[in-house]
Design a protein around this motif. Structure first.
Motif, PDB file in Angstrom:
ATOM      1  N   ARG A 186      89.862  43.943  10.166  1.00 30.73           N
ATOM      2  CA  ARG A 186      89.297  43.870  11.498  1.00 30.73           C
ATOM      3  C   ARG A 186      90.317  44.350  12.530  1.00 30.73           C
ATOM      4  NH1 ARG A 186      84.933  44.854  10.493  1.00 30.73           N
ATOM      5  NH2 ARG A 186      84.498  44.556  12.715  1.00 30.73           N
ATOM      6  N   ASP A 207      84.317  40.078  14.382  1.00 27.17           N
ATOM      7  CA  ASP A 207      83.938  39.506  13.095  1.00 27.17           C
ATOM      8  C   ASP A 207      83.393  40.596  12.174  1.00 27.17           C
ATOM      9  OD1 ASP A 207      81.302  40.007  13.845  1.00 27.17           O
ATOM     10  OD2 ASP A 207      80.694  37.899  13.893  1.00 27.17           O
ATOM     11  N   ASN A 208      82.830  40.200  11.048  1.00 29.44           N
ATOM     12  CA  ASN A 208      82.356  41.155  10.046  1.00 29.44           C
ATOM     13  C   ASN A 208      81.187  42.002  10.536  1.00 29.44           C
ATOM     14  OD1 ASN A 208      80.928  38.592   9.955  1.00 29.44           O
ATOM     15  ND2 ASN A 208      79.851  39.378   8.183  1.00 29.44           N
ATOM     16  N   TYR A 247      95.432  37.176   9.924  1.00 26.47           N
ATOM     17  CA  TYR A 247      94.224  36.893   9.155  1.00 26.47           C
ATOM     18  C   TYR A 247      93.194  38.012   9.322  1.00 26.47           C
ATOM     19  CZ  TYR A 247      89.909  34.588   7.689  1.00 26.47           C
ATOM     20  OH  TYR A 247      88.714  34.297   7.072  1.00 26.47           O
ATOM     21  N   PHE A 248      92.894  38.363  10.563  1.00 30.93           N
ATOM     22  CA  PHE A 248      91.863  39.378  10.803  1.00 30.93           C
ATOM     23  C   PHE A 248      92.324  40.761  10.352  1.00 30.93           C
ATOM     24  CE2 PHE A 248      90.235  36.055  13.654  1.00 30.93           C
ATOM     25  CZ  PHE A 248      88.902  36.060  13.284  1.00 30.93           C
ATOM     26  N   GLU A 249      93.592  41.074  10.528  1.00 30.25           N
ATOM     27  CA  GLU A 249      94.104  42.361  10.054  1.00 30.25           C
ATOM     28  C   GLU A 249      93.980  42.479   8.539  1.00 30.25           C
ATOM     29  OE1 GLU A 249      98.041  42.558  11.623  1.00 30.25           O
ATOM     30  OE2 GLU A 249      97.397  43.423  13.539  1.00 30.25           O
ATOM     31  N   ALA A 250      94.241  41.378   7.830  1.00 31.22           N
ATOM     32  CA  ALA A 250      94.134  41.390   6.370  1.00 31.22           C
ATOM     33  C   ALA A 250      92.701  41.640   5.906  1.00 31.22           C
ATOM     34  CB  ALA A 250      94.645  40.075   5.796  1.00 31.22           C
ATOM     35  N   ARG A 251      91.746  41.394   6.789  1.00 36.09           N
ATOM     36  CA  ARG A 251      90.342  41.611   6.452  1.00 36.09           C
ATOM     37  C   ARG A 251      89.786  42.880   7.082  1.00 36.09           C
ATOM     38  NH1 ARG A 251      92.274  37.179   5.675  1.00 36.09           N
ATOM     39  NH2 ARG A 251      91.476  35.678   4.148  1.00 36.09           N
ATOM     40  N   PHE A 278      81.865  34.598   6.131  1.00 41.32           N
ATOM     41  CA  PHE A 278      83.000  35.046   6.946  1.00 41.32           C
ATOM     42  C   PHE A 278      83.541  33.909   7.800  1.00 41.32           C
ATOM     43  CE2 PHE A 278      85.087  37.110  10.521  1.00 41.32           C
ATOM     44  CZ  PHE A 278      85.794  38.139   9.912  1.00 41.32           C
ATOM     45  N   ASP A 318      85.268  30.975   5.908  1.00 39.24           N
ATOM     46  CA  ASP A 318      86.607  31.245   5.402  1.00 39.24           C
ATOM     47  C   ASP A 318      87.687  30.878   6.416  1.00 39.24           C
ATOM     48  OD1 ASP A 318      88.171  32.293   3.174  1.00 39.24           O
ATOM     49  OD2 ASP A 318      88.764  33.876   4.584  1.00 39.24           O
TER      50      ASP A 318
END
Length: 327
Positions: free
Chosen positions: A99, A117-118, A93-97, A166, A169
């Motif tokens: 992070r 986080d963002n 999940y975080f890699e896709a965003r 963020f 989601d």
């Protein structure tokens, strides 16, 4: 901007906040504050770290005090997942965003994912932590404010709308929020996973910085006892705000600063938020009962002082709206 709809089926399942690692200058002085004044229990310690838990907690630690050449900073905030597979899903999940992610070794924790986080706040997710014997009925151990459990984090965000989007989601739900009526932007928001008012809250300001970490206590009388203890044991100047009752969350509160300036909230009597269709409560920024139900405004330090995250750059907020500030 409207509060985003809750994502009731996120990619991975976060249960609750778990722990925080605070960087400190004088480990002995911090240990005294957190054990003799607040009343947390030591679960392990060495020359560089002290691990602590509250009275109801079975996990090994909720606070790590870490001796550092960057005292007054926060190393990481931790969260527990529902199961082990959630950690792999969280990594994806975080890699896709965009992070950063890495598996890290942490004492007393199983498989642990470190990400951010963002805004760049360092977050770690784990499923297994060493379990300890229950001590909630060992009343001879109770001291200080008698903390039962860690309750929530609050952080300054330079863009509360972006932070709320963020966290929404991946499953955090908004319980209450403050909106600036002129810009229609969020000034603050309270978000949860565990069924209380919040596990993570965001306050407008220069961020990211930790505003406070909070502990739940049994009654308001515990807070009164703590005030008497701090006033007569050399910590009267560490009392920043309170006691009082928030309009938001309905919580009875006290804010104090530890020896390195980390803000600690002592907190009780908020309400249950388990229902997934519970509507968020909206507050106007200029409502005097928003900060304190009894109408007393917060001091200026409450809106400006925070502790930075180690190695993370901060950014000023562009929002010009301000709440009521005590003279």
């Amino acid at each position: 901007m409207p509060v985003p709809a809750a994502n009731l089926y996120p990619d991975f399942n976060t249960i609750r906040l778990s722990h925080v690692c605070l960087n400190v200058k004088d480990l002995a002085a911090s240990k005294t504050f957190y054990t003799e004044i607040l009343g947390l229990q030591i679960t392990d310690e060495d020359d560089t770290r002290v691990y602590l838990r509250a009275m109801e907690e079975r996990g090994h630690h909720c606070i790590i005090l870490q001796a550092s050449d960057q005292p007054g900073t926060v190393e990481v905030m931790g969260f527990k997942t529902f199961d082990e597979d959630d950690l792999d899903r969280a990594k994806a999940y975080f890699e896709a965003r965009g992070r950063p992610t890495e598996w890290v070794e942490r004492p007393y924790q199983g498989k642990t994912l470190l990400t951010s986080d963002n805004m760049g706040i360092p977050l770690e997710f784990y499923h297994k932590m060493d379990r300890l014997e229950p001590i909630h009925q060992k009343y001879a151990l109770y001291r200080g404010v008698k903390p039962l459990r860690i309750d929530h984090f609050n952080v300054f965000s330079s863009d509360v709308d972006a932070s709320v989007a963020f966290y929404s989601d991946f499953g955090f739900r908004v319980t209450e929020y403050t909106e600036d009526e002129e810009s229609k932007k969020l000034w603050a928001a309270w978000m949860h996973r565990k069924g209380g008012v919040h596990d993570m809250a965001f306050t407008n300001g220069t961020g990211p910085r930790m505003h406070h970490v909070a502990f739940w206590v049994p009654t308001p009388l515990n807070i009164i006892d703590l005030l008497d203890l701090m006033a007569t044991s050399g910590f009267v100047k560490n009392i920043e705000r309170g006691p009082g009752r928030h309009g938001i969350s309905n919580a009875f509160f006290l804010y104090a600063l530890d020896p390195d300036g980390h803000r600690i909230e002592i907190y009780c009597s908020d309400y249950q938020t388990v229902d997934p269709d519970l509507e968020p409560i909206k507050w106007d920024l200029k409502d005097p009962q928003r900060q304190t139900l009894w109408g007393a405004p917060a001091p200026e330090s409450w809106f400006k002082h925070g502790t930075t995250f180690s190695g993370v750059e901060t950014k000023d907020s562009q929002m010009k709206a301000t709440p009521i500030v005590a003279p």
